[in-house]
Scaffold this motif. Structure first.
Motif, short mmCIF file in Angstrom:
data_model
loop_
_atom_site.label_atom_id
_atom_site.label_comp_id
_atom_site.label_asym_id
_atom_site.label_seq_id
_atom_site.Cartn_x
_atom_site.Cartn_y
_atom_site.Cartn_z
N THR A 22 0.76 -1.25 0.15
CA THR A 22 0.11 -0.08 -0.12
C THR A 22 0.82 1.15 0.03
N THR A 23 2.22 1.14 0.30
CA THR A 23 3.03 2.30 0.39
C THR A 23 4.07 2.11 -0.39
N PHE A 24 4.19 3.00 -1.39
CA PHE A 24 5.40 2.76 -2.47
C PHE A 24 6.60 3.91 -1.95
N ASP A 25 7.62 3.46 -1.06
CA ASP A 25 8.42 4.20 -0.55
C ASP A 25 9.81 3.57 -0.54
N ALA A 26 10.79 4.24 0.28
CA ALA A 26 12.26 3.64 0.51
C ALA A 26 12.32 2.33 0.66
N GLU A 27 11.46 1.97 1.65
CA GLU A 27 11.54 0.69 2.19
C GLU A 27 11.08 -0.51 1.19
N LEU A 28 10.29 0.07 0.59
CA LEU A 28 9.78 -0.91 -0.62
C LEU A 28 10.81 -1.13 -1.93
N ARG A 29 11.70 0.01 -2.01
CA ARG A 29 12.76 0.19 -2.86
C ARG A 29 13.90 -0.85 -2.43
N LYS A 30 14.05 -0.67 -1.16
CA LYS A 30 15.17 -1.68 -0.40
C LYS A 30 14.78 -3.05 -0.56
N LEU A 31 13.79 -3.32 -0.37
CA LEU A 31 13.11 -4.74 -0.49
C LEU A 31 13.18 -5.36 -1.90
N VAL A 32 12.97 -4.46 -2.98
CA VAL A 32 13.18 -4.89 -4.20
C VAL A 32 14.46 -5.14 -4.54
N ALA A 33 15.43 -4.42 -4.04
CA ALA A 33 16.89 -4.42 -4.20
C ALA A 33 17.26 -5.65 -3.46
N ASP A 34 17.02 -5.66 -2.46
CA ASP A 34 17.38 -6.99 -1.60
C ASP A 34 16.83 -8.50 -2.22
N LEU A 35 15.79 -8.36 -2.70
CA LEU A 35 15.33 -9.44 -3.66
C LEU A 35 16.04 -9.84 -5.01
N THR A 36 16.31 -8.48 -5.58
CA THR A 36 17.23 -8.66 -6.63
C THR A 36 18.56 -9.29 -6.49
N ASP A 37 19.41 -8.72 -5.48
CA ASP A 37 20.63 -9.06 -5.11
C ASP A 37 20.42 -10.62 -4.67
N THR A 38 19.53 -11.00 -3.95
CA THR A 38 19.33 -12.23 -3.37
C THR A 38 19.02 -13.36 -4.60
N MET A 39 18.18 -12.96 -5.52
CA MET A 39 17.79 -13.80 -6.83
C MET A 39 19.18 -14.13 -7.46
N HIS A 40 19.86 -13.10 -7.82
CA HIS A 40 21.14 -13.12 -8.59
C HIS A 40 22.03 -14.02 -7.89
N ALA A 41 22.35 -13.75 -6.47
CA ALA A 41 23.29 -14.61 -5.75
C ALA A 41 22.99 -15.86 -5.54
N GLU A 42 21.59 -16.41 -5.72
CA GLU A 42 21.15 -17.72 -5.49
C GLU A 42 21.12 -18.43 -6.92
N GLY A 43 21.10 -17.61 -8.16
CA GLY A 43 21.12 -18.18 -9.30
C GLY A 43 19.79 -18.33 -9.89
N GLY A 44 18.58 -17.84 -9.29
CA GLY A 44 17.33 -17.96 -9.71
C GLY A 44 16.86 -17.11 -10.72
N ALA A 45 15.74 -17.66 -11.29
CA ALA A 45 14.74 -16.85 -12.37
C ALA A 45 13.93 -16.07 -11.74
N GLY A 46 13.72 -16.00 -10.62
CA GLY A 46 12.77 -15.27 -9.85
C GLY A 46 12.81 -15.32 -8.39
N LEU A 47 12.11 -14.40 -7.44
CA LEU A 47 12.36 -14.60 -5.94
C LEU A 47 11.05 -13.53 -5.51
N ALA A 48 10.22 -14.20 -4.75
CA ALA A 48 9.30 -13.51 -4.13
C ALA A 48 9.38 -13.43 -2.69
#
Length: 180
Positions: A22-48
């Motif tokens: 419900t809130t599009f803020d810095a915390e959401l941007r950090k979450l997406v960055a963490d998801l992206t970093d983790t997805m790449h580090a783990e070699g995944g095609a996606g991460l929820a």
């Protein structure tokens, strides 16, 4: 931005439907960055988000040169054609089984700034979109396997070292191979 531990099969967060963002803020941007970093580090095609313990409707993807994220995603099948092929999951490491998915989908959602986003592409991307959206609904791809293959998959999961000692009696999602 950092790599987060991926929650494994048996963790209750993976079986809980995620809440809408419900809130599009810095915390959401950090979450997406963490998801992206983790997805790449783990070699995944996606991460929820639930796969890193966050109960929000967000996922990232990187398939066939298409990379991005969707917040509060939905998808619609384009046609009735299905694909049946190998699927795996970072929350069920080193294991995979053939799973049925829709061949073509169009996904819609928002980016981290609240701007609308539409994603469509290859069959592989369609598979990833459906897989990650399932995570947001508390559904794992083993729930979509036919009954016999699911029984085999559960036996293989229970035999892994990472699963040792956990108890999972029955999925709360009686899909058993049925496409939505």
């Amino acid at each position: 931005m950092s790599v987060q531990p991926v929650r494994l099969f048996g963790d209750p967060v993976l079986r809980t439907a995620a809440a809408p963002v419900t809130t599009f803020d810095a915390e959401l941007r950090k979450l997406v960055a963490d998801l992206t970093d983790t997805m790449h580090a783990e070699g995944g095609a996606g991460l929820a988000a639930p796969q890193i313990g966050v109960g929000l409707r967000v996922f990232t993807f990187s398939v066939d040169g298409v990379e991005g994220h969707l917040v509060n995603p939905t998808w619609t099948a384009v046609g009735a054609e299905e694909q049946f092929g190998p699927e795996g999951c970072l929350s069920i490491p080193e294991l995979g089984w053939d799973c049925r998915r829709m061949l073509n989908v169009v996904a819609m959602g928002w980016d981290v700034h609240g701007e609308p986003v539409t994603v469509e592409g290859t069959a592989k991307l369609a598979r990833a979109i459906q897989h990650e959206t399932d995570h947001l609904d508390g559904v794992l791809f083993v729930d979509r396997l036919d009954a016999e293959l699911r029984k085999q998959a559960m036996a293989e999961i229970r035999a892994t070292e990472w699963f040792a000692g956990q108890t999972v009696k029955v999925s709360p999602h009686p899909l058993f191979g049925k496409a939505r």
